[in-house]
Structures are given as C-alpha cells and as structure tokens.
Design a protein around this motif. Structure first.
Motif, PDB file in Angstrom:
ATOM      1  N   ALA A 228       7.143   4.005  -9.259  1.00 25.84           N
ATOM      2  CA  ALA A 228       6.049   3.305  -9.948  1.00 25.84           C
ATOM      3  C   ALA A 228       4.753   3.439  -9.159  1.00 25.84           C
ATOM      4  O   ALA A 228       3.671   3.662  -9.739  1.00 25.84           O
ATOM      5  CB  ALA A 228       6.419   1.834 -10.132  1.00 25.84           C
ATOM      6  N   ASN A 229       4.840   3.310  -7.836  1.00 27.64           N
ATOM      7  CA  ASN A 229       3.632   3.486  -7.019  1.00 27.64           C
ATOM      8  C   ASN A 229       3.099   4.902  -7.125  1.00 27.64           C
ATOM      9  O   ASN A 229       1.880   5.116  -7.138  1.00 27.64           O
ATOM     10  CB  ASN A 229       3.942   3.147  -5.557  1.00 27.64           C
TER      11      ASN A 229
ATOM     12  N   TRP B  31      -5.222   2.321  -3.738  1.00 28.01           N
ATOM     13  CA  TRP B  31      -4.348   3.328  -3.136  1.00 28.01           C
ATOM     14  C   TRP B  31      -3.396   2.675  -2.130  1.00 28.01           C
ATOM     15  O   TRP B  31      -2.192   2.978  -2.098  1.00 28.01           O
ATOM     16  CB  TRP B  31      -5.205   4.392  -2.456  1.00 28.01           C
ATOM     17  N   ARG B  32      -3.938   1.776  -1.304  1.00 25.89           N
ATOM     18  CA  ARG B  32      -3.080   1.077  -0.351  1.00 25.89           C
ATOM     19  C   ARG B  32      -2.100   0.132  -1.061  1.00 25.89           C
ATOM     20  O   ARG B  32      -1.005  -0.130  -0.552  1.00 25.89           O
ATOM     21  CB  ARG B  32      -3.932   0.297   0.642  1.00 25.89           C
ATOM     22  N   HIS B  33      -2.552  -0.370  -2.219  1.00 28.65           N
ATOM     23  CA  HIS B  33      -1.668  -1.261  -2.979  1.00 28.65           C
ATOM     24  C   HIS B  33      -0.458  -0.501  -3.519  1.00 28.65           C
ATOM     25  O   HIS B  33       0.665  -1.027  -3.518  1.00 28.65           O
ATOM     26  CB  HIS B  33      -2.452  -1.903  -4.132  1.00 28.65           C
ATOM     27  N   TYR B  34      -0.666   0.755  -3.967  1.00 28.51           N
ATOM     28  CA  TYR B  34       0.437   1.581  -4.492  1.00 28.51           C
ATOM     29  C   TYR B  34       1.157   2.267  -3.325  1.00 28.51           C
ATOM     30  O   TYR B  34       1.101   3.505  -3.172  1.00 28.51           O
ATOM     31  CB  TYR B  34      -0.093   2.621  -5.470  1.00 28.51           C
ATOM     32  N   SER B  35       1.797   1.502  -2.512  1.00 31.34           N
ATOM     33  CA  SER B  35       2.503   2.030  -1.342  1.00 31.34           C
ATOM     34  C   SER B  35       3.780   1.225  -1.154  1.00 31.34           C
ATOM     35  O   SER B  35       3.795  -0.004  -1.414  1.00 31.34           O
ATOM     36  CB  SER B  35       1.609   1.918  -0.098  1.00 31.34           C
ATOM     37  N   PRO B  36       4.901   1.895  -0.759  1.00 33.04           N
ATOM     38  CA  PRO B  36       5.045   3.324  -0.431  1.00 33.04           C
ATOM     39  C   PRO B  36       5.370   4.160  -1.665  1.00 33.04           C
ATOM     40  O   PRO B  36       5.587   3.618  -2.753  1.00 33.04           O
ATOM     41  CB  PRO B  36       6.208   3.310   0.557  1.00 33.04           C
ATOM     42  N   VAL B  37       5.436   5.494  -1.471  1.00 28.16           N
ATOM     43  CA  VAL B  37       5.782   6.442  -2.527  1.00 28.16           C
ATOM     44  C   VAL B  37       6.933   7.319  -1.999  1.00 28.16           C
ATOM     45  O   VAL B  37       7.208   7.335  -0.790  1.00 28.16           O
ATOM     46  CB  VAL B  37       4.557   7.303  -2.916  1.00 28.16           C
ATOM     47  N   PRO B  38       7.594   8.041  -2.888  1.00 28.39           N
ATOM     48  CA  PRO B  38       8.668   8.946  -2.408  1.00 28.39           C
ATOM     49  C   PRO B  38       8.140   9.939  -1.366  1.00 28.39           C
ATOM     50  O   PRO B  38       7.039  10.460  -1.483  1.00 28.39           O
ATOM     51  CB  PRO B  38       9.119   9.650  -3.689  1.00 28.39           C
ATOM     52  N   ARG B  39       8.963  10.173  -0.324  1.00 29.47           N
ATOM     53  CA  ARG B  39       8.507  11.012   0.776  1.00 29.47           C
ATOM     54  C   ARG B  39       8.213  12.439   0.334  1.00 29.47           C
ATOM     55  O   ARG B  39       7.286  13.083   0.832  1.00 29.47           O
ATOM     56  CB  ARG B  39       9.568  11.031   1.885  1.00 29.47           C
ATOM     57  N   GLU B  40       9.020  12.949  -0.614  1.00 24.38           N
ATOM     58  CA  GLU B  40       8.836  14.348  -1.012  1.00 24.38           C
ATOM     59  C   GLU B  40       7.528  14.563  -1.773  1.00 24.38           C
ATOM     60  O   GLU B  40       7.059  15.695  -1.886  1.00 24.38           O
ATOM     61  CB  GLU B  40      10.009  14.820  -1.864  1.00 24.38           C
ATOM     62  N   HIS B  41       6.940  13.470  -2.304  1.00 23.66           N
ATOM     63  CA  HIS B  41       5.679  13.606  -3.051  1.00 23.66           C
ATOM     64  C   HIS B  41       4.482  13.014  -2.296  1.00 23.66           C
ATOM     65  O   HIS B  41       3.347  13.177  -2.750  1.00 23.66           O
ATOM     66  CB  HIS B  41       5.785  12.894  -4.410  1.00 23.66           C
ATOM     67  N   SER B  42       4.753  12.327  -1.209  1.00 20.09           N
ATOM     68  CA  SER B  42       3.661  11.607  -0.545  1.00 20.09           C
ATOM     69  C   SER B  42       2.599  12.548   0.005  1.00 20.09           C
ATOM     70  O   SER B  42       1.395  12.283  -0.086  1.00 20.09           O
ATOM     71  CB  SER B  42       4.223  10.738   0.574  1.00 20.09           C
TER      72      SER B  42
END
Length: 937
Positions: A556-557, A595-606
């Motif tokens: 979602a993030n 941007w900081r609010h939408y954290s964390p994200v999948p590592r492979e896409h970060s």
C-alpha cells in the motif's frame, strides 16, 4: 354630657378646632414648664401648620429636621428650617447647626444653607454635602463669601459646568482662573488621552500588520520593539484593544515559534543527514573490506560467501532505509554501485562454480584433462578473486599439463612484502580478525619460502604479528564463548515470550541475530548454533502473519509513493508560467512529508521508486530555482526603476512617490527570490525607497519652512498694519499698499495659524477701512464748515428776496477765499437760479415742498450720523431706505458720498424761509457735529 363638660373645661390648645388651637398656641410660653409640655404635645399635632408653629415656639431644630421629611414640598417648613439652620431666626448654637448640616441629604436645603449661612464653617459644611455640580456652579457664581465660591469652584469637574462657570462667574477672578485652569487641564487630558489612543491604535495596526507578515531576520527585533512601545504607554488600553493586542502577540509568537521549530527541524535534519552519511560510510567500508578480503584469502569457502551475502543483505536494508530519509551524494552512490557490481560479479562467479564444482571434482578424480579445461572455461573465474581449494587444484593441474616445469609461486619483492605486513598490522589494530587471518595465511608461505639475510626481518615481524593474531583469536574465543551462551539464552527467552508485541519481538530478534553474526566463527560450536537457529525459526514462524501484514502495508505504501510520483510528474509536465515558488516549496515539503508517511515499502522496489522520487524532487527543485530566479530578475528590474525614479528630476516628486508606492505593492505581490539573494534585494530596494521618501520629507520640510517664512512675513505686515493709525482719508493708499504686499504672499498655507491670522487681518482691514471712512466723513463736514459763509450769504439773499427787497445772484468768490468744488459750484448756481426764478412770495404748497425736502435731508443726515430716526420720521426713513437700495443696485456708495450728496442738496435747496431754516439748523448742526468727531485710535 361628659364630653361636653370636657370640651367646656378643657384647655384651648386641646380644642378640636385647629384655628382655636393655633390661637391658643400663640399665647403659650415655652419658658413655663406646663405650657412647654403643651407645646411639645402640639408638636405632634395632626395639623402641619400647628405642628410647625409648636416646633418653632420650642426652637426645636432636631424636631424640625425629623418632621421635615414628611413635608419636603411645603414652603413654610422649608423656609422655617432654612431660617433656623442659617441662624436668621431662633437661638440654636452654631455647633448644633453644623452637626445637623453634616447629616443632611436634602440638596435644596443644603444649597440654601451654603448660600445664606451666618458662619463660614456652617457654609463650608453644607457645601461639603452638596453633590450636584449645578448647585456647585450656583454657589461658585453667586455666593457672597469668597472662600465658599473658591471651594465650590474647585469641586467642579464637568466640562459643560466649567464652561457655564466661566460664562457666569464674572465677579470673582479667582473662580474664573479656576475654571480656565480646569478647562485647560481637561482639554490637555483629553488631548493626552487622544494621543495615547492614537498611539495605541497606530501600534496595534503596526503589530497586526507585523503579525500577518512572513518571518524575516528582523522579525523578532521589530516585534520586541513594538511590544516595548506598547508597554511604555501610560494610559491603560480598552478591552477590545487588549484583545487585539494579545491576538497579534500570539500570532507573532506563533510565527517566531514556527520559525524556531523549522530551524530546529533543519538542524536535526542536518544532524540526521550527517549521522546517515557516517553510517552509510561505515557500511560501505565493511562491504569493501570484505570484498577486498576475498581477493587476498588463501581459498574461498562457502562460509565466506554466506557471510558476504548476509553482509550485502544488511547493507541493502540499511542503505534503503537511510536513502528514504536522506539520499546519498553522488560520490557515495558511485562507491555503492561499484561495490554492488563487484559483489554481483563475485556471486555470479560463485554460482557458476557451484554449477560445475561436482563435475570438476569428478574430472580431477578421473584425470580427464579435456573435460577439466572445458569446465574451467565455462566457470570463467575472475583473476582478482581468490578461487576455492578445488578450483585452485584444478587450475594447478591445468598449468602442470601445459608446462613441464613445476608451478612456482610468483615471488614478491621485499618492499611489497613490507607493505603487506603493514596492512596486516593495520588490520590487527582495527580488530579485523577475518581479513587479518586471510592475509596471514597468504603471506606466511611467501615469507617462509624466502632465503637470505633480507628475509630475517620479514620472518621476525611475521612471527610477531602472527602471535598478535593468535592472541586476538584467543581473546575473541574467550569473549565469544559466554557471549554465545548469553545470546542463546536471550533468543530462547524471546521465543518463549508470548506477550511481547510483534514489532518489539522483531526488533529484539534482529538485534540478537546481528550480534550472533558479528561473532563470526569465534568459539563456534554446533550445539549452540542449533539452539540459536531453532529459537530463531520459532520466532520466524510466530512473526509470519505479522510480516504478511507488513508486506501488505508495504505494498500500500508503494502504491501511495507511486501515486505521489505520478501527481508530481503531472505537475512538472505542464508547470504554470507564473507559478509561485513559495507554493512550489510548500508542495515540495508536503511531498517529502507524504513520502516519509508512505514508509516502509518492499525492498525489491524501494531503490527504483527512491530513484524516481529523487529525480522528481530534483526537477521540482530546479523549477523552484527557475521561478525564484525569474522573481529575482523581476525584483532587480523593480530596483532599477526605483533607482531611475531617484535621479528623474523631470517628474514631480509627488508623481514619483506615487509610482514608488505602486512598485512597493508590486514587490509585495511577488514571491521570494532564491535564499540568500532575497535579503540582499530587499535591502537594496528598501534603501532606494527610503531615499525617495527622504526626498519627500526634505521637500515637505522645505515647503514647511517656506510657509513658515510666509507666515512670519504676513505676521510682520499684520503687526505693522495694527500699529498704523491713519490721520486723514488720503492715507487710504497706504492701506492698499499693505493689501498689495499681502496679495504677493498668496497662496497662504492652510492651517490653524493661517486661518487665525487671516481672521485677524480681516478684522484689522475692516477697522482701518471704517476709520478711513470716518475720517473722510469728518473731512466732508469740515469742507461744509468752510462753505458756511456762502451758505449764510445765500440765506441772507433768500431772506431779502422773500421780504420783497429784490432777488440777486451771489458770487462765490466774493464769499470764499478758495475755489468752490465742482459739485458745490453746481449747487451754488442752482440756488441762485432758484432764487431768481422763484415766484414771490412763496405759496403754501412751495413752502410745504421746501419743508418736506429739508426734513428729508435732515432724516437722511440722521441716518448717517445716528443710524436711527424719531418715530415721526419713520415714513421718510422708509422712503430714503428704498431710494438708497435702488441707487446701490448698480454701484456701491459709501457714507462719505451720501453725506456729500446731502450737503450738496442742502446748499442747492432754496429760496429758504428764515423761520424754516432756524427750526432745523440746530439739529442739523448737532448731526454734523456727531459726524465731524474723529474716530478714536
């Protein structure tokens, strides 16, 4: 029967008839005890007149005061009490009267006592009890005692009553002075209060404007200055002003607090950035050191690859989290990319080797050289990477096949070996056990194979460093053993804790795994490793649902970050030409926050989404810088326009000031220039505006000085005119000269002083014209007196003609020693003609006409001299007024001209009977005598 007897033999003062009781009361003597008791009984009589008479006979002041409350509107009671209180009647002593006056509240009675009291102390006591300022004004104006008037005047504070006091108090100069001083004080207080209110309103306006203004370097100082100015004002503010002040202060303090918060956040951001850079450098150094260790090891093992893979995974996680907060600089990113490339090459080489390792081992066992060569070619092992033991054996066998001589290890120079030993010692000092162990294994065969005298220092140093390496190994084992047992106990306790939150459990688990891996192979044993791995797997199973939920949140993030990037890309695709950089900065800051609010994200896409957002942020910052530079260019153009207005002397100063204010409004409508340049541009622009406003102030001061000089010149002329007293009518030219001098000073400034001077000038000119007019009239009368010989000669000639002795014409030159004026000469000739042509004797109609004409001239002269006539002459006055109005429609005639016409007509009137002239001549002389009086200076 008893009632009748009682009435017959009862005292008369108890008679039912009030008139009988009143007559009996007059005969009672208060000095006798029985009669005094009767008077006391009558003091409570139902009839108010009898009650009043009894109290007066008893001379009972307290009784009068007590009963007066029931008859406040009865004039008899009021007058009687006034006489007793003022001492005009009765024998009440002064102290009792003063005591009674100090308790009175009836203002009418107190006013009478203060006005008519027989003692100053009594009057002052009554005055002290007066509260109505109208009564105080009455006392201050009409009281016969000066001390009472003065005290009453001192207690008056109302402005209207003071004005009334100033109008009516003509008999006491001190009271007038009190009134003037208090009025002046009230006006000064009102002016002071108005000034205080104006200053407070001005400060409030400035403070409210300051509260709406954005922060600038001088914001806090100006706010503190306005706050001190507010506190220095003496008069307390109103409730609304106090509320506005507190609201503005809160707004200013909020602006300052917001700026301080932003500054603290910026400093914290810089500190976090520096910390992130330091952590990033440490991680990179660790990975680079590990990769470098792989190139210097004796052989490459699966444990080395696993350790490298774990270190790469940790670096990737930490690098991504740090990059989300603060992107790396270009040099660090380049180092990171190079390290990743080297890592990928190493991992690809290891995967290729894993694919052919079994085949290579079989080929070595079967001595299948062709297969071995093809497998080594397929493996493509990098030359810079230390090969595994099996691969090194295969490579040596391949070299042995192609060369008859046995393989020899390439020799290293003494300098190179010393450099390697220096590197070995540096690794030991740093505590890098793995790298130091690999380097020791690689250097030991090379140095021990050396011979000769040069090899002894190298061997001795290698032995010493090897001992230090063994000591480091023992120390690591000594420390790592209890540490491993502690970590196993901690992770087992963590696995058995069913109440800890998943996030805390994951954090503690990661920390324990990190500490376990940091121990490396020091004091490692299979039992502890199995215990640690089993507890770790149990924690992984427990955290599986939570991590699945985290994966959903990360997705979602990720979608949120992608949507944010799409919005920003849409904005940057078609930016507005007049976009405000402040709005763009706000969009940038909000985008960072989201941007900081939408954290964390999948590592492979970060990493990919991070690079995308970084590129967008750089484009947005470039757009902000571009718009800020456009605004800076616009502001520089405004500065050039202001500077051009400073040197433009062709335009009026007022037009330049108006243009400056328009440029200031245009400046305020623009956004901010680039940081650092905005303050410089603002200081330059404000300095240029201040110079123009200084020119305006200087022009105003110069104009005020000229106006002051003009007023001083006008004052000098007015003073000279006031001191000038014309002595004759011919001095009218001097008055015109004064007026011409004053006209040269026009236009005069419009202010209170100028208006007052013009009013004074008007009064002086009016007075001087009046004096000149009176002097001219007096001159006309003197001229008439000089003509009296001729007038008397005409009267004698008229008398002779009317007496039948014959009419004759008179010669003016024979009667006068000067030449007759033209108007009087015509009248003289007309008088002669009338005498010669008259039908003698005169008929009654002719005498009536002469009498009417002479009366008309007398009434006209009376109007000029007195301004009024007798009642019997009212019809003639009305006729003359109508004639004067008709003649004044076209030309304005002065009194001197009218007097001259009257005297000319008087000279021309004839023939005049003697008795008629004698009847009017005395009044004519009196009127002319009034007109001949010179005006007083």
């Amino acid at each position: 029967m008893h009632g009748l007897l009682r009435r017959l033999f009862a005292p008369r003062w108890q008679h039912p008839d009030p008139e009988v009781r009143r007559k009996a009361l007059q005969q009672l003597d208060p000095q006798q005890t029985e009669q005094r008791e009767a008077l006391k009984a009558l003091a409570n009589d139902s009839d108010s007149g009898i009650q009043l008479a009894a109290l007066l006979a008893l001379d009972d002041l307290n009784g009068l005061l007590a009963a007066y409350g029931q008859h406040p509107q009865d004039e008899a009671w009021f007058n009687a009490l006034c006489q007793r209180m003022t001492g005009a009647a009765g024998h009440v002593d002064l102290q009792q009267r003063q005591a009674c006056a100090s308790t009175l509240t009836d203002q009418r009675l107190l006013n009478a006592i203060a006005m008519q009291g027989d003692n100053l102390g009594l009057r002052l006591v009554a005055l002290e009890r007066l509260t109505d300022e109208e009564d105080l004004v009455q006392q201050a104006c009409h009281n016969s005692v000066a001390a009472v008037r003065h005290q009453a005047a001192e207690r008056i504070n109302d402005e209207e009553q003071l004005k009334r006091l100033l109008r009516e108090a003509r008999r006491d100069r001190q009271v007038v002075r009190f009134a003037k001083e208090k009025l002046t004080q009230l006006r000064n207080d009102a002016q002071w209060l108005a000034d205080q209110q104006a200053q407070r309103e001005h400060l409030l306006t400035q403070l409210e404007q300051h509260a709406r203004a954005p922060w600038e370097p001088l914001y806090g100082g100006r706010f503190r200055h306005l706050e001190r100015e507010w506190q220095h004002l003496s008069h307390p503010p109103s409730v609304s002003q106090e509320q506005r002040f507190h609201q503005a202060v809160l707004s200013c303090r909020k602006t300052l607090h917001d700026h301080e918060t932003q500054e603290q956040a910026r400093q914290q951001s810089l500190a976090r950035r520096a910390e992130a850079e330091s952590t990033r450098d440490q991680l990179l150094e660790g990975l680079e050191e590990t990769l470098e260790g792989l190139t210097h090891a004796n052989e490459l093992t699966a444990q080395d690859i696993d350790s490298l893979r774990a270190q790469r995974q940790l670096l990737g996680q930490r690098w991504q989290s740090l990059s989300d907060l603060h992107p790396p600089n270009e040099a660090t990113q380049q180092r990171y990319s190079q390290a990743l490339q080297q890592y990928e090459k190493s991992m690809e080489a290891w995967q290729r080797w894993q694919a052919v390792s079994l085949a290579v081992e079989q080929a070595l066992a079967e001595s299948d050289h062709d297969t071995l060569i093809s497998l080594l070619a397929e493996c493509r092992w990098p030359e810079t990477l230390t090969p595994p033991a099996l691969l090194a054996q295969a490579q040596q066998q391949q070299l042995a096949t192609h060369s008859a001589a046995p393989p020899q290890q390439p020799g290293l120079s003494t300098t190179a070996l010393n450099a390697e030993l220096d590197n070995f010692e540096h690794l030991l000092e740093r505590g890098a056990f793995k790298s130091a162990s690999r380097l020791h294994q690689r250097l030991k065969p090379s140095i021990e194979a050396l011979t000769g005298s040069d090899s002894k220092p190298l061997k001795s140093r290698l032995k010493h460093l090897g001992a230090r390496l063994a000591e480091l190994r023992d120390w690591r084992g000594f420390v790592a053993g209890p540490k491993r047992e502690q970590l196993c106990a901690s992770i087992e306790a963590l696995a058995s804790d069913q109440h800890m939150a998943e996030s805390a459990l994951d954090r503690h688990h990661r920390q324990l795994v990190k500490e376990w891996k940091a121990l490396g192979d020091a004091a490692a044993n299979r039992e502890q490793s199995a215990r640690f791995r089993a507890a770790s797997d149990q924690i992984h199973e427990r955290l599986a649902p939570w991590r699945a939920q985290l994966d959903q949140e990360r997705e979602a993030n990720l979608h949120g970050r992608e949507a944010l990037c799409e919005q920003l890309e849409t904005l940057l695709a078609q930016p507005a030409e007049d976009a405000d950089p402040d709005v763009l900065r706000e969009i940038r800051d909000k985008a960072r926050h989201q941007w900081r609010h939408y954290s964390p994200v999948p590592r492979e896409h970060s990493e990919a989404i991070g690079r995308r957002f970084g590129a967008i942020r750089h484009r947005l910052q470039a757009l902000i810088d571009q718009r800020a530079e456009q605004i800076a260019a616009h502001k520089r153009a405004l500065i050039e326009q202001i500077q051009a207005l400073q040197s433009d002397t062709e335009q009026p100063l007022a037009a330049r000031i108006t243009k400056t204010k328009q440029l200031q409004q245009e400046w305020r409508s623009l956004g901010r220039a680039p940081k650092g340049e905005e303050q410089t541009l603002w200081k330059t622009f404000r300095s240029a505006c201040d110079q123009l406003f200084a020119q305006r102030d200087a022009h105003k001061h110069e104009q005020a000085a000229r106006q002051q000089q003009t007023l001083e010149q006008l004052q000098a002329i007015i003073d000279e005119m006031e001191g000038w007293q014309p002595a004759n009518a011919h001095e009218a030219e001097q008055l015109e000269a004064y007026l011409a001098s004053i006209s040269q000073l026009e236009p005069l400034p419009r202010n209170r002083r100028s208006d007052g001077m013009q009013r004074r000038l008007s009064g002086i000119v009016r007075a001087k014209r009046e004096r000149l007019s009176r002097l001219e009239i007096a001159g006309k009368v003197q001229q008439w007196h000089a003509l009296l010989p001729l007038v008397n000669a005409h009267l004698r000639a008229d008398h002779q003609a009317l007496s039948g002795e014959g009419a004759q014409a008179l010669d003016a030159s024979s009667e006068l020693a000067f030449e007759l004026p033209a108007a009087f000469n015509d009248a003289h000739q007309q008088r002669n003609h009338s005498r010669l042509s008259a039908t003698l004797p005169l008929s009654s109609e002719q005498q009536s006409a002469l009498e009417e004409q002479l009366a008309r001239l007398r009434v006209h002269l009376s109007l000029l001299a007195l301004g009024s006539v007798k009642q019997r002459d009212e019809p003639l006055r009305l006729a003359i007024q109508v004639e004067r109005l008709n003649s004044g429609l076209h030309t304005e005639r002065s009194k001197a001209d009218e007097l001259n016409d009257v005297l000319v007509a008087l000279l021309s009137l004839g023939p005049m009977p003697h008795h008629l002239w004698q009847r009017e001549v005395n009044e004519l002389d009196n009127l002319l005598g009034r007109l001949a009086r010179p005006p007083q200076p």
